[in-house]
Enzyme design. Structure first.
Site, PDB file in Angstrom:
ATOM      1  N   GLY A  38       7.491   0.934   5.157  1.00  0.00           N
ATOM      2  CA  GLY A  38       6.311   1.781   5.211  1.00  0.00           C
ATOM      3  C   GLY A  38       5.258   1.433   4.177  1.00  0.00           C
ATOM      4  N   GLY A  58       4.537  -6.446   6.343  1.00  0.00           N
ATOM      5  CA  GLY A  58       4.185  -7.353   7.433  1.00  0.00           C
ATOM      6  C   GLY A  58       2.691  -7.492   7.593  1.00  0.00           C
ATOM      7  CE  LYS A  67       0.858   1.296   4.480  1.00  0.00           C
ATOM      8  NZ  LYS A  67       1.574   2.536   4.848  1.00  0.00           N
ATOM      9  CG  ASP A 103      -0.962  -0.012   8.159  1.00  0.00           C
ATOM     10  OD1 ASP A 103      -1.796   0.854   8.472  1.00  0.00           O
ATOM     11  OD2 ASP A 103       0.246   0.238   7.965  1.00  0.00           O
TER      12      ASP A 103
END
Length: 297
Positions: free
Chosen positions: A99, A103, A10, A137
Site C-alpha cells: 500500500g 510498483g 508514499k 498512483d
C-alpha cells in the site's frame, strides 16, 4: 551507458473514496505524501527487454511485461517508435504489496530513466500522461512532495507543506490485494449513500503549517474498514503504535502496511522499538516526508 532513477514511497494522509463508477473505478480525493523509503531503477541497453529485481521480497515482484517498469518502457518506446531493448533492474526497498506504491514508483522510475537513456525529450506533461495510463498512483511517484489526486487519483494538484513529518511504517506478514479491498469497500457500503470525495480543509491547512498534531487530527482513510475486515490482525498493530505514543495510526492506502505519525525523530524511534517488540508485524521502518519524486541520480 546506464541511467539510475531513485523513486520514493508514499503514504496517503487522506483517502476519501466515492461510490463505484460504471467503469468499476471509484472517484477519489487522495492526499499523497512522499516519504524517504526508495526504490532505484537502473536502465541499460540490452538485446531485448528484460527485468531483474533485488532486495527485500524481490521474489514477489513480477519480472515479465506485466511489471509496471516494463510497461513504462514499452509505453514510451511505442510513442517514439523505439525498440524497447533495455535491461531494467529494480533495487527494491519499498515494501512489496504494502500500500505504499512500490510498483507505481518502479513504473515512474523506469519511465524517467528510459526518457533520459533514449534522449526522447518528453515533456513533463507527456510523462504524466503516460504515468496516468499506467496506473492511478504512478503520476504521484513522478511528482513526489505532497499532492492532491482526484479522479482515480491520477489528476494531481501539488500541495504546499510547511515542515517535515516523521512516520513509522509496520509491514504485515502477508499482503492485501488492492482490488479485493475495493470490493470489500463496496460490500460494506452497499445500500448507503456515499458522498462525493473531497479533500479536508483542516488536513490541507495542517500540511501547509507543518503541524503534526493538527495533521494527526485530520488524517483519514475510507478504505481502512475494508482492510481491517479482510485482515483483522492489523487492529493489534494499530493499537500497539498508538499505545507507544503515535499521534495517529492508520492503514496506508489499501494496506496492509500500517502508518504511525510521530511528533519527532525520537518519538518515531520509540514507536518503532515498541512495534518491533510486539510481534504484531513482520518488520518496521522509519521515514520522513515530504521528499522529491522520481530523480535521476
Amino acid at each position: 551507458m546506464s541511467v539510475t532513477v531513485r523513486v520514493p514511497a508514499k503514504v496517503n494522509v487522506q483517502l476519501a473514496v466515492g461510490a463505484a463508477r460504471p467503469d468499476g473505478f471509484h472517484d477519489l480525493a487522495n492526499v499523497f505524501l512522499a516519504v524517504g523509503l526508495y526504490d532505484e531503477v537502473t536502465v541499460a541497453p540490452a538485446d531485448e527487454l528484460r527485468v531483474t529485481c533485488a532486495g527485500p521480497d524481490a521474489g514477489q515482484v513480477p519480472l515479465d511485461r506485466t511489471n509496471l517498469a516494463a510497461r513504462a518502457a514499452l509505453a514510451l518506446a511505442g510513442r517514439r517508435g523505439i525498440e524497447p531493448a533495455v535491461h531494467l533492474h529494480i533495487a527494491k526497498d519499498i515494501p512489496v504489496a504494502g500500500g505504499m506504491a512500490g510498483g507505481s514508483a518502479d513504473g515512474a522510475g523506469a519511465l524517467l530513466a528510459c526518457d533520459a537513456l533514449w534522449g526522447t525529450g518528453a515533456s513533463r506533461a507527456e510523462l504524466l500522461e503516460i504515468c496516468a495510463e499506467l496506473g492511478s498512483d504512478v503520476p504521484f511517484s513522478l511528482v513526489g512532495g505532497a499532492a492532491l489526486g482526484v479522479g482515480r487519483g491520477e489528476r494531481l494538484t501539488e500541495l504546499e507543506t510547511g515542515g517535515t513529518f516523521h512516520w513509522v511504517f509496520a509491514m504485515a506478514g502477508r499482503g492485501l490485494s488492492t482490488p479485493a479491498v475495493f470490493r470489500e469497500f463496496d460490500r460494506l457500503a452497499h445500500g448507503r449513500d456515499i458522498p462525493a470525495p473531497v479533500a479536508s480543509p483542516d488536513l490541507l491547512r495542517a500540511l501547509a503549517d507543518g503541524d503534526p498534531e493538527a495533521l494527526a487530527a485530520a488524517v483519514s482513510n475510507d478504505l481502512q474498514p475494508a482492510a481491517l475486515s479482510l485482515f483483522p490482525e492489523l487492529a493489534d498493530t494499530l493499537d500497539t503504535g498508538r499505545a507507544a505514543g503515535a499521534l495517529t495510526a492508520l492503514v496506508s492506502g489499501s494496506g496492509p502496511t500500517t502508518a504511525f505519525l510521530a511528533r519527532d525523530t525520537g518519538s518515531a524511534e520509540r514507536i518503532a522499538r515498541a512495534l518491533r517488540a510486539s510481534g504484531t508485524c513482520r518488520s518496521v521502518r522509519t521515514a520522513a516526508g515530504p521528499v522529491p519524486g522520481a530523480t535521476v541520480l
